[in-house]
Design an enzyme around this catalytic site. Structure first.
Site, PDB file in Angstrom:
ATOM      1  N   LYS A   6     -39.966  33.395 -41.293  1.00 14.53           N
ATOM      2  CA  LYS A   6     -40.399  32.361 -40.346  1.00 14.53           C
ATOM      3  C   LYS A   6     -41.875  32.495 -40.023  1.00 14.53           C
ATOM      4  O   LYS A   6     -42.543  31.522 -39.687  1.00 14.53           O
ATOM      5  CB  LYS A   6     -39.627  32.494 -39.019  1.00 14.53           C
ATOM      6  CG  LYS A   6     -38.181  32.122 -39.103  1.00 14.53           C
ATOM      7  CD  LYS A   6     -37.604  32.067 -37.685  1.00 14.53           C
ATOM      8  CE  LYS A   6     -36.412  32.970 -37.543  1.00 14.53           C
ATOM      9  NZ  LYS A   6     -36.721  34.280 -36.980  1.00 14.53           N
TER      10      LYS A   6
ATOM     11  N   LYS B 296     -40.487  38.408 -48.976  1.00  9.20           N
ATOM     12  CA  LYS B 296     -39.280  37.763 -48.435  1.00  9.20           C
ATOM     13  C   LYS B 296     -39.625  36.446 -47.730  1.00  9.20           C
ATOM     14  O   LYS B 296     -40.720  36.296 -47.191  1.00  9.20           O
ATOM     15  CB  LYS B 296     -38.522  38.704 -47.491  1.00  9.20           C
ATOM     16  CG  LYS B 296     -39.112  38.882 -46.129  1.00  9.20           C
ATOM     17  CD  LYS B 296     -38.055  39.443 -45.147  1.00  9.20           C
ATOM     18  CE  LYS B 296     -38.604  39.345 -43.730  1.00  9.20           C
ATOM     19  NZ  LYS B 296     -37.660  39.377 -42.673  1.00  9.20           N
TER      20      LYS B 296
ATOM     21  N   LYS C 100     -45.903  43.976 -39.937  1.00  5.68           N
ATOM     22  CA  LYS C 100     -46.297  43.003 -38.914  1.00  5.68           C
ATOM     23  C   LYS C 100     -47.554  43.458 -38.172  1.00  5.68           C
ATOM     24  O   LYS C 100     -48.358  42.634 -37.743  1.00  5.68           O
ATOM     25  CB  LYS C 100     -45.147  42.766 -37.925  1.00  5.68           C
ATOM     26  CG  LYS C 100     -43.998  41.988 -38.549  1.00  5.68           C
ATOM     27  CD  LYS C 100     -43.053  41.427 -37.509  1.00  5.68           C
ATOM     28  CE  LYS C 100     -41.983  40.575 -38.174  1.00  5.68           C
ATOM     29  NZ  LYS C 100     -40.978  40.061 -37.268  1.00  5.68           N
TER      30      LYS C 100
HETATM   31  N1  AQP Z   1     -35.628  36.368 -46.517  1.00  5.13           N
HETATM   32  C1  AQP Z   1     -34.481  36.790 -46.015  1.00  5.13           C
HETATM   33  N2  AQP Z   1     -33.412  37.004 -46.829  1.00  5.13           N
HETATM   34  C2  AQP Z   1     -32.220  37.416 -46.331  1.00  5.13           C
HETATM   35  N3  AQP Z   1     -31.997  37.627 -45.012  1.00  5.13           N
HETATM   36  C3  AQP Z   1     -33.020  37.416 -44.166  1.00  5.13           C
HETATM   37  N4  AQP Z   1     -33.142  37.521 -42.814  1.00  5.13           N
HETATM   38  C4  AQP Z   1     -34.400  37.181 -42.443  1.00  5.13           C
HETATM   39  N5  AQP Z   1     -35.120  36.853 -43.529  1.00  5.13           N
HETATM   40  C5  AQP Z   1     -34.311  36.987 -44.611  1.00  5.13           C
HETATM   41  C6  AQP Z   1     -32.047  37.915 -41.940  1.00  5.13           C
HETATM   42  O1  AQP Z   1     -31.982  36.965 -40.881  1.00  5.13           O
HETATM   43  C7  AQP Z   1     -31.532  37.625 -39.699  1.00  5.13           C
HETATM   44  C8  AQP Z   1     -32.383  37.229 -38.530  1.00  5.13           C
HETATM   45  O2  AQP Z   1     -33.718  37.581 -38.702  1.00  5.13           O
HETATM   46  P1  AQP Z   1     -34.741  37.436 -37.491  1.00  5.13           P
HETATM   47  O3  AQP Z   1     -35.194  36.067 -37.312  1.00  5.13           O
HETATM   48  O4  AQP Z   1     -34.193  38.057 -36.278  1.00  5.13           O
HETATM   49  O5  AQP Z   1     -35.929  38.344 -37.916  1.00  5.13           O
HETATM   50  P2  AQP Z   1     -36.547  38.615 -39.282  1.00  5.13           P
HETATM   51  O6  AQP Z   1     -35.649  39.459 -40.112  1.00  5.13           O
HETATM   52  O7  AQP Z   1     -37.876  39.212 -38.994  1.00  5.13           O
HETATM   53  O8  AQP Z   1     -36.637  37.161 -39.924  1.00  5.13           O
HETATM   54  P3  AQP Z   1     -37.914  36.361 -40.311  1.00  5.13           P
HETATM   55  O9  AQP Z   1     -37.553  35.030 -40.784  1.00  5.13           O
HETATM   56  O10 AQP Z   1     -38.744  37.183 -41.237  1.00  5.13           O
HETATM   57  O11 AQP Z   1     -38.626  36.155 -38.938  1.00  5.13           O
HETATM   58  P4  AQP Z   1     -40.061  36.531 -38.489  1.00  5.13           P
HETATM   59  O12 AQP Z   1     -40.960  36.024 -39.575  1.00  5.13           O
HETATM   60  O13 AQP Z   1     -40.225  35.829 -37.181  1.00  5.13           O
HETATM   61  O14 AQP Z   1     -40.093  38.013 -38.372  1.00  5.13           O
HETATM   62  C9  AQP Z   1     -31.545  39.111 -39.966  1.00  5.13           C
HETATM   63  O15 AQP Z   1     -30.211  39.536 -40.200  1.00  5.13           O
HETATM   64  C10 AQP Z   1     -32.345  39.226 -41.223  1.00  5.13           C
HETATM   65  O16 AQP Z   1     -31.917  40.333 -42.000  1.00  5.13           O
END
Ligand code: AQP
Length: 336
Positions: A202, A199, A113
Site C-alpha cells: 500500500k 512485494k 520502512k
Molecule cells: N504483497 C503481499 N503479498 C501477500 N500478502 C501480503 N500482505 C501485505 N502485502 C502482501 C498481508 O496483508 C496483511 C495485512 O498487511 P498490513 O496492511 O497490515 O501491512 P503490510 O504487511 O505492511 O501491508 P502493506 O500493503 O505492505 O502495507 P504498508 O505498505 O502500509 O506497510 C498481512 O497479513 C500481510 O502479510
C-alpha cells in the site's frame, strides 16, 4: 471441544490490494468456519508512519467494510477496531519493558520502512512488532494467518511470549499462549506490478504497482496493460530470471481458480499480448462481487457501526481477561 482461536488484522493505511487479499483475507474467509476468529482493523499500527488525520477514520470504515465484502461471516468471526480496545496499548507497554531492544532492531520491515522515513523514523515504527505481539497474545490466539512478509514478526511474538512465560509463569501455567503462523504458499507473496522482486504494498508511491480491491475495470485494464514484463515468448513459472512472469502467472492461477499445472500448460506458448487480456478478465470478474457488496455495506453506516460496536464488546471481554492475567503475573496491585 472448543474451537481454536484465530487473530489477524490489516492496517487502514489506504486501499487494500491483491496482496492483502490473496495473502491474508481470502485465507481468513476459507478457514473461518473451523475457528473462533477475531479480525481487527489495526489503526494503532497505521500511525507508525506519517498519516493523515482527515482520512484515518474513513479508511478504518473502509477496511471493516472490505472484510465483510470479502466474505468474513459474523457467525464465525468478530470484527473490531484495535484502538477501541484499550488493552492493546496497555499490554504493549508491559511487553515493551520485557522485550530486548536488539530484538526489534533486527526486524527487516523496520529497516526497510526506516530507510524510506529518513530522519523522521518514530519510536512507534520500531515498536510496531511489540504492538503486533500484544494484538495476538491478548486473544490467546492459536493461529495467525498472515502473508509471508509477517513471518519474522510472528517469530518475535513467539519469542516475547516465551520470555514472559519463562520469567513470570509458573511451571505448569504459562502466562501467554504461544501462537503458530498460518502461511499458505499460494498467494503468500504477491509482488509489485512494476517490479517483480518487490512485494505489492500500500505504501509504494506508485499506484501502478498494485491492483486495489476497489479499482474500476478501466483502472485494472490500464495497470495490467502497463505492468512490467519481459521480451521472452512462452510464459513459465519459477524462472528466477523472470520474477514478473512468475508473479503474473501466479495471480492468474489463483484468481481463475486453476491448478499450477493447468496454467503452465495453457500459457507455455503464449506471448504477453495474449496473456494480459486473460489476466485482466479474471481479475475484474473476481473483484466485481466484492466491489458490489462493499458499496452496499458502505451505504449502511448504521449497520457497520453496529458490527464494530458488537465486535468491540466481544473483543474487550477476551482481551481484558488476558491483560489481568499478565498484570497479575507481573505483580501489579489489582485495581481498587
Ligand atoms: N504483497 C503481499 N503479498 C501477500 N500478502 C501480503 N500482505 C501485505 N502485502 C502482501 C498481508 O496483508 C496483511 C495485512 O498487511 P498490513 O496492511 O497490515 O501491512 P503490510 O504487511 O505492511 O501491508 P502493506 O500493503 O505492505 O502495507 P504498508 O505498505 O502500509 O506497510 C498481512 O497479513 C500481510 O502479510
Amino acid at each position: 471441544m472448543s474451537k481454536q482461536r484465530v487473530l489477524s488484522g490489516v492496517q487502514p493505511t489506504g486501499n487494500l490490494h491483491l496482496g492483502n487479499y490473496l495473502g491474508a483475507i481470502r485465507n481468513w474467509v476459507e478457514i473461518q468456519d473451523q475457528y473462533d476468529n477475531f479480525f481487527c482493523v489495526v489503526d494503532l499500527h497505521a500511525i507508525t508512519v506519517p498519516h493523515d488525520p482527515k482520512t484515518l477514520a474513513d479508511d478504518t470504515y473502509k477496511i471493516a467494510a472490505l472484510y465483510l465484502a470479502c466474505g468474513i461471516d459474523l457467525q464465525y468471526s468478530t470484527i473490531f477496531v484495535q484502538s477501541h480496545v484499550t488493552a492493546h496499548s496497555e499490554l504493549t507497554w508491559l511487553l515493551n519493558c520485557i522485550t530486548p531492544l536488539n530484538w526489534l532492531e533486527r526486524m527487516i520491515q523496520f529497516k526497510e520502512k526506516a530507510i524510506k522515513q529518513g530522519e523522521n523514523v518514530s519510536v512507534g515504527l520500531l515498536d510496531y512488532p511489540v504492538l503486533m505481539a500484544a494484538d495476538i497474545l491478548l486473544y490467546d490466539a492459536d493461529k495467525v494467518p498472515v502473508g509471508e512478509d509477517q513471518k519474522q514478526h510472528l517469530e518475535l511474538t513467539r519469542d516475547i511470549a516465551a520470555r514472559v512465560n519463562d520469567k513470570f509463569g509458573k511451571k505448569k501455567e504459562p502466562v501467554l499462549k504461544i501462537p503458530d503462523p498460518l502461511i499458505r504458499t499460494e498467494g503468500a507473496r504477491v509482488m509489485s506490478l512494476t517490479d517483480g522482486t518487490k512485494k505489492m504494498s500500500k505504501s509504494d508511491p506508485s499506484e501502478m504497482s498494485r491492483i486495489s480491491l476497489l479499482d474500476s475495470p478501466d483502472e485494472i485494464k490500464k495497470k495490467i496493460k502497463r505492468c512490467k514484463t519481459d521480451p521472452i515468448k512462452g510464459l513459465v513459472f519459477d524462472d528466477p530470471q523472470r520474477p514478473e512472469c512468475h508473479n503474473l502467472l501466479s495471480l492468474y492461477q489463483i484468481l481463475a481458480g486453476k491448478t499450477k499445472q493447468e496454467v503452465a500448460t495453457e500459457c507455455q506458448d503464449m506471448g504477453w499480448g495474449q496473456f494480459k487480456p486473460l489476466l485482466t478478465e479474471v481479475t475484474i470478474e473476481a473483484l466485481k462481487p466484492i466491489q458490489d457488496k462493499y458499496k452496499e455495506i458502505m451505504d449502511n453506516k448504521d449497520y457497520l457501526n453496529s458490527v464494530l460496536q458488537e465486535g468491540k464488546a466481544k473483543a474487550e471481554e477476551v482481551a481484558n481477561t488476558t491483560l489481568s492475567r499478565v498484570k497479575d503475573a507481573l505483580g501489579y496491585l489489582p485495581s481498587l
